[in-house]
Scaffold this motif. Structure first.
Motif, PDB file in Angstrom:
ATOM      1  N   GLY A  77       0.853  -1.068  -0.012  1.00 37.27           N
ATOM      2  CA  GLY A  77      -0.335   0.126  -0.226  1.00 37.27           C
ATOM      3  C   GLY A  77       0.842   1.269  -0.086  1.00 37.27           C
ATOM      4  N   ASP A  78       2.104   1.168  -0.435  1.00 38.40           N
ATOM      5  CA  ASP A  78       2.858   2.195  -0.272  1.00 38.40           C
ATOM      6  C   ASP A  78       3.327   2.797  -1.664  1.00 38.40           C
ATOM      7  OD1 ASP A  78       4.951   4.256  -0.140  1.00 38.40           O
ATOM      8  OD2 ASP A  78       6.168   3.234   1.351  1.00 38.40           O
ATOM      9  N   PRO A  79       2.643   3.641  -2.495  1.00 39.17           N
ATOM     10  CA  PRO A  79       2.785   3.949  -3.521  1.00 39.17           C
ATOM     11  C   PRO A  79       4.254   4.344  -4.150  1.00 39.17           C
ATOM     12  CG  PRO A  79       1.449   6.007  -2.637  1.00 39.17           C
ATOM     13  CD  PRO A  79       1.591   4.610  -1.674  1.00 39.17           C
ATOM     14  N   ARG A  80       5.225   4.776  -3.248  1.00 38.68           N
ATOM     15  CA  ARG A  80       6.393   5.115  -3.413  1.00 38.68           C
ATOM     16  C   ARG A  80       7.253   3.598  -3.756  1.00 38.68           C
ATOM     17  NH1 ARG A  80       7.610   7.824   2.323  1.00 38.68           N
ATOM     18  NH2 ARG A  80       6.754   5.835   2.663  1.00 38.68           N
ATOM     19  N   ARG A  81       6.623   2.740  -3.429  1.00 41.87           N
ATOM     20  CA  ARG A  81       7.367   1.459  -3.523  1.00 41.87           C
ATOM     21  C   ARG A  81       7.007   0.771  -4.942  1.00 41.87           C
ATOM     22  NH1 ARG A  81       9.392  -0.128   1.395  1.00 41.87           N
ATOM     23  NH2 ARG A  81      10.613  -1.874   0.260  1.00 41.87           N
ATOM     24  N   ALA A  82       6.356   1.262  -5.998  1.00 41.99           N
ATOM     25  CA  ALA A  82       6.047   0.775  -7.157  1.00 41.99           C
ATOM     26  C   ALA A  82       7.208  -0.077  -7.736  1.00 41.99           C
ATOM     27  CB  ALA A  82       5.150   1.734  -8.054  1.00 41.99           C
ATOM     28  N   ALA A  83       8.257   0.657  -7.932  1.00 38.63           N
ATOM     29  CA  ALA A  83       9.276  -0.022  -8.708  1.00 38.63           C
ATOM     30  C   ALA A  83       9.789  -1.322  -7.658  1.00 38.63           C
ATOM     31  CB  ALA A  83      10.464   1.039  -8.740  1.00 38.63           C
ATOM     32  N   LEU A 110      -6.399  -9.067  -2.984  1.00 42.41           N
ATOM     33  CA  LEU A 110      -7.838  -8.846  -2.934  1.00 42.41           C
ATOM     34  C   LEU A 110      -8.506  -7.872  -2.269  1.00 42.41           C
ATOM     35  CD1 LEU A 110     -10.097  -9.973  -5.055  1.00 42.41           C
ATOM     36  CD2 LEU A 110     -10.338 -11.701  -3.458  1.00 42.41           C
ATOM     37  N   PRO A 111      -8.073  -7.809  -0.788  1.00 41.46           N
ATOM     38  CA  PRO A 111      -8.951  -7.081  -0.019  1.00 41.46           C
ATOM     39  C   PRO A 111      -8.690  -5.439  -0.495  1.00 41.46           C
ATOM     40  CG  PRO A 111      -7.807  -8.699   1.308  1.00 41.46           C
ATOM     41  CD  PRO A 111      -7.353  -8.753  -0.063  1.00 41.46           C
ATOM     42  N   GLY A 112      -7.330  -5.123  -1.140  1.00 40.28           N
ATOM     43  CA  GLY A 112      -7.047  -3.887  -1.776  1.00 40.28           C
ATOM     44  C   GLY A 112      -7.256  -3.644  -2.929  1.00 40.28           C
ATOM     45  N   LEU A 113      -8.361  -4.336  -3.488  1.00 42.84           N
ATOM     46  CA  LEU A 113      -8.638  -4.085  -4.763  1.00 42.84           C
ATOM     47  C   LEU A 113      -9.002  -2.687  -5.063  1.00 42.84           C
ATOM     48  CD1 LEU A 113     -11.018  -6.614  -6.780  1.00 42.84           C
ATOM     49  CD2 LEU A 113     -11.703  -4.138  -6.806  1.00 42.84           C
ATOM     50  N   TYR A 114      -9.329  -1.943  -4.309  1.00 40.30           N
ATOM     51  CA  TYR A 114      -9.939  -0.570  -4.405  1.00 40.30           C
ATOM     52  C   TYR A 114      -9.126   0.556  -4.816  1.00 40.30           C
ATOM     53  CZ  TYR A 114     -13.187  -3.537  -2.292  1.00 40.30           C
ATOM     54  OH  TYR A 114     -13.683  -4.726  -1.629  1.00 40.30           O
ATOM     55  N   GLY A 115      -7.720   0.077  -4.550  1.00 36.94           N
ATOM     56  CA  GLY A 115      -6.622   1.282  -4.749  1.00 36.94           C
ATOM     57  C   GLY A 115      -6.330   1.557  -6.208  1.00 36.94           C
ATOM     58  N   GLY A 116      -5.890   2.808  -6.418  1.00 36.80           N
ATOM     59  CA  GLY A 116      -5.553   3.042  -7.689  1.00 36.80           C
ATOM     60  C   GLY A 116      -6.707   3.086  -8.540  1.00 36.80           C
ATOM     61  N   SER A 117      -8.006   3.530  -7.892  1.00 36.45           N
ATOM     62  CA  SER A 117      -9.263   3.538  -8.673  1.00 36.45           C
ATOM     63  C   SER A 117      -9.528   2.104  -9.426  1.00 36.45           C
ATOM     64  CB  SER A 117      -9.254   4.529  -9.845  1.00 36.45           C
ATOM     65  OG  SER A 117      -8.949   5.990  -9.241  1.00 36.45           O
ATOM     66  N   THR A 118      -9.047   1.036  -8.891  1.00 37.13           N
ATOM     67  CA  THR A 118      -9.401  -0.400  -9.297  1.00 37.13           C
ATOM     68  C   THR A 118      -8.531  -0.648 -10.606  1.00 37.13           C
ATOM     69  OG1 THR A 118     -11.312   0.082 -10.928  1.00 37.13           O
ATOM     70  CG2 THR A 118     -11.853  -0.117  -8.379  1.00 37.13           C
ATOM     71  N   HIS A 119      -7.981   0.377 -11.098  1.00 32.40           N
ATOM     72  CA  HIS A 119      -6.884   0.032 -12.264  1.00 32.40           C
ATOM     73  C   HIS A 119      -5.735  -1.132 -11.967  1.00 32.40           C
ATOM     74  CE1 HIS A 119      -8.063   4.377 -13.318  1.00 32.40           C
ATOM     75  NE2 HIS A 119      -8.480   3.739 -14.466  1.00 32.40           N
ATOM     76  N   PRO A 120      -5.349  -1.309 -11.012  1.00 33.50           N
ATOM     77  CA  PRO A 120      -4.133  -2.271 -10.782  1.00 33.50           C
ATOM     78  C   PRO A 120      -4.943  -3.669 -11.160  1.00 33.50           C
ATOM     79  CG  PRO A 120      -4.014  -0.820  -9.032  1.00 33.50           C
ATOM     80  CD  PRO A 120      -5.165  -0.333  -9.835  1.00 33.50           C
ATOM     81  N   VAL A 121      -6.164  -4.035 -10.658  1.00 31.80           N
ATOM     82  CA  VAL A 121      -6.843  -5.391 -10.965  1.00 31.80           C
ATOM     83  C   VAL A 121      -7.076  -5.356 -12.235  1.00 31.80           C
ATOM     84  CG1 VAL A 121      -9.037  -4.514 -10.253  1.00 31.80           C
ATOM     85  CG2 VAL A 121      -8.110  -7.206 -10.073  1.00 31.80           C
ATOM     86  N   ILE A 122      -7.396  -4.299 -12.868  1.00 34.43           N
ATOM     87  CA  ILE A 122      -7.633  -4.144 -14.276  1.00 34.43           C
ATOM     88  C   ILE A 122      -6.727  -4.540 -15.141  1.00 34.43           C
ATOM     89  CG2 ILE A 122      -8.750  -2.918 -16.262  1.00 34.43           C
ATOM     90  CD1 ILE A 122     -10.234  -1.513 -14.244  1.00 34.43           C
ATOM     91  N   ALA A 152       0.035  -3.795  -5.761  1.00 32.74           N
ATOM     92  CA  ALA A 152       0.715  -3.945  -4.131  1.00 32.74           C
ATOM     93  C   ALA A 152       0.971  -2.601  -3.645  1.00 32.74           C
ATOM     94  CB  ALA A 152       1.712  -4.897  -4.185  1.00 32.74           C
ATOM     95  N   ALA A 153       1.443  -1.776  -4.686  1.00 33.01           N
ATOM     96  CA  ALA A 153       1.887  -0.698  -4.154  1.00 33.01           C
ATOM     97  C   ALA A 153       0.603   0.375  -3.845  1.00 33.01           C
ATOM     98  CB  ALA A 153       2.709   0.002  -5.345  1.00 33.01           C
ATOM     99  N   ARG A 154      -0.357   0.249  -4.603  1.00 30.79           N
ATOM    100  CA  ARG A 154      -1.780   0.974  -4.350  1.00 30.79           C
ATOM    101  C   ARG A 154      -2.795   0.268  -3.439  1.00 30.79           C
ATOM    102  NH1 ARG A 154      -1.819   6.436  -4.420  1.00 30.79           N
ATOM    103  NH2 ARG A 154      -0.623   7.174  -6.166  1.00 30.79           N
ATOM    104  N   HIS A 155      -2.381  -0.916  -3.091  1.00 30.44           N
ATOM    105  CA  HIS A 155      -3.364  -1.580  -2.183  1.00 30.44           C
ATOM    106  C   HIS A 155      -4.126  -0.566  -1.080  1.00 30.44           C
ATOM    107  CE1 HIS A 155      -4.575  -4.797   0.979  1.00 30.44           C
ATOM    108  NE2 HIS A 155      -4.342  -5.560   0.119  1.00 30.44           N
ATOM    109  N   HIS A 156      -5.269  -0.478  -1.227  1.00 28.33           N
ATOM    110  CA  HIS A 156      -6.101   0.136  -0.312  1.00 28.33           C
ATOM    111  C   HIS A 156      -7.515  -0.480  -0.020  1.00 28.33           C
ATOM    112  CE1 HIS A 156      -7.650   4.083   1.412  1.00 28.33           C
ATOM    113  NE2 HIS A 156      -8.596   3.716   0.722  1.00 28.33           N
ATOM    114  N   THR A 157      -7.661  -0.843   1.482  1.00 32.01           N
ATOM    115  CA  THR A 157      -8.648  -1.551   1.930  1.00 32.01           C
ATOM    116  C   THR A 157      -9.835  -0.829   2.282  1.00 32.01           C
ATOM    117  OG1 THR A 157      -7.942  -1.485   4.147  1.00 32.01           O
ATOM    118  CG2 THR A 157      -7.340  -3.610   2.563  1.00 32.01           C
ATOM    119  N   LEU A 158     -11.071  -1.131   2.331  1.00 28.41           N
ATOM    120  CA  LEU A 158     -12.363  -0.670   2.887  1.00 28.41           C
ATOM    121  C   LEU A 158     -12.405  -0.819   4.277  1.00 28.41           C
ATOM    122  CD1 LEU A 158     -14.687  -0.699   0.079  1.00 28.41           C
ATOM    123  CD2 LEU A 158     -13.408   1.406   0.379  1.00 28.41           C
ATOM    124  N   PRO A 159     -13.011   0.132   5.145  1.00 29.13           N
ATOM    125  CA  PRO A 159     -13.595   0.022   6.269  1.00 29.13           C
ATOM    126  C   PRO A 159     -14.805  -0.990   6.184  1.00 29.13           C
ATOM    127  CG  PRO A 159     -14.052   2.117   5.906  1.00 29.13           C
ATOM    128  CD  PRO A 159     -13.150   1.655   4.833  1.00 29.13           C
TER     129      PRO A 159
END
Length: 336
Positions: A77-83, A110-122, A152-159
């Motif tokens: 979930g750390d976007p600085r770590r994309a590389a 899968l729990p962080g599917l919502y990060g990056g506006s769902t683009h990563p899973v797409i 992984a870098a944009r991993h973002h979960t929902l409450p």
């Protein structure tokens, strides 16, 4: 897939020197769009389309520190770590079968599917389609590494969300989603405002039933774009393309992961619907365009979301889905 000359692999190699985002938050859609064009017989147009899109690309980001089996949780979930993440998956895929890597990481991501506006899973869904439908070439495995690393870098979960009364069918369940009263702000701001969603298919545990329900969801969300896409012509595309990416990935996953994948895909599609849907739909005229004509119009228009929704609409394969793709062409700004 029309890729006998290796054009798709050439395009992916061309793109892998670019980062997964630009301007710090906007997604690089080119790998997904070129895969969709190649999948629908337009490989010969891929490089010309890339030439138009190229000004939007940015250089590959700098690495911070390697992701390892010991420290991956702190990097999630750390976007600085994309590389770092892309490098990690590149190393994994070089020594292990790609299905094994996917099966290990899918339930983690899968729990962080919502990060990056769902683009990563797409992006992962497009990469998996290339691997399932053709050779397991180096560029296609690298593309999977980029998709998983971006996720992984944009991993973002929902409450935890408040469950609302749902409906039996996917279309009715999407209709039951309450649009946010305040739809101003970017994706992360709006996502934080989603506190309650209708319950749909929550009791499904059988893998085959999960696949059927996910197919139903993709169809319903695509159909709904035809009448509701005017609410936000770009972002509402993801209500259909995100669950379709999950659906495309199911054949590569252990069956035990199919039902959890359905539940995550529903939440993503319903959340996007809440964030961007208008309060009222509009009539949508039917279209007489053939599949080939529709792809040609999407290519001429050039917008990456139009291309990707057209790709999903052709997966659905009925008149209302084709009408949704035409609606996206009408609503969206063409690629300059």
């Amino acid at each position: 897939m029309d890729d006998t000359s290796g054009i798709l692999d050439e395009a992916l190699e061309r793109l892998h020197v670019s980062g997964p985002e630009r301007l710090g938050r906007l997604t690089n859609h080119a790998p997904m769009a070129v895969e969709a064009l190649a999948a629908h017989g337009r490989a010969g147009s891929v490089h010309r389309w890339l030439d138009r899109y190229a000004p939007r690309l940015e250089e590959f980001p700098s690495a911070v520190a390697p992701v390892t089996a010991e420290n991956w949780r702190e990097a999630l979930g750390d976007p600085r770590r994309a590389a770092d993440w892309i490098g990690h998956f590149g190393r994994e895929l070089a020594v292990r079968p790609w299905r094994d890597v996917l099966a290990q990481w899918w339930p983690r991501l899968l729990p962080g599917l919502y990060g990056g506006s769902t683009h990563p899973v797409i992006r992962v869904g497009h990469a998996v389609r290339t691997l399932l439908s053709g050779e397991e070439t180096g560029p296609r495995l690298t593309e999977l590494a980029h998709g998983l690393g971006y996720w992984a870098a944009r991993h973002h979960t929902l409450p935890a969300l408040t469950p609302l009364t749902g409906a039996g069918g996917a279309a009715a369940a999407l209709d039951a989603v309450r649009p946010l009263a305040d739809q101003s702000g970017g994706f992360p701001v709006l996502l934080a405002r989603v506190e309650a969603l209708p319950v749909w298919a929550a009791a499904v545990t059988d893998p085959d039933e999960a696949r059927l329900r996910l197919t139903e969801l993709v169809r319903a969300a695509t159909h709904r774009y035809a009448t509701h896409g005017h609410g936000e012509e770009t972002m509402l595309v993801h209500a259909a393309t995100a669950p379709n990416a999950v659906l495309r990935t199911l054949p590569a996953l252990p069956r035990a992961l199919w039902a959890p994948s359905l539940h995550a895909a529903w939440t993503a599609s319903a959340a996007v619907t809440a964030m961007y849907s208008p309060t009222e739909g509009l009539p949508c005229a039917p279209t007489t365009l053939t599949d080939e004509e529709l792809v040609e119009q999407a290519l001429a228009h050039g917008d990456e979301h139009v291309i990707k929704l057209t790709d999903t609409a052709l997966d659905v394969g009925d008149e209302q889905a084709r009408a949704a793709a035409v609606r996206a062409i009408e609503l969206s700004v063409p690629l300059g």
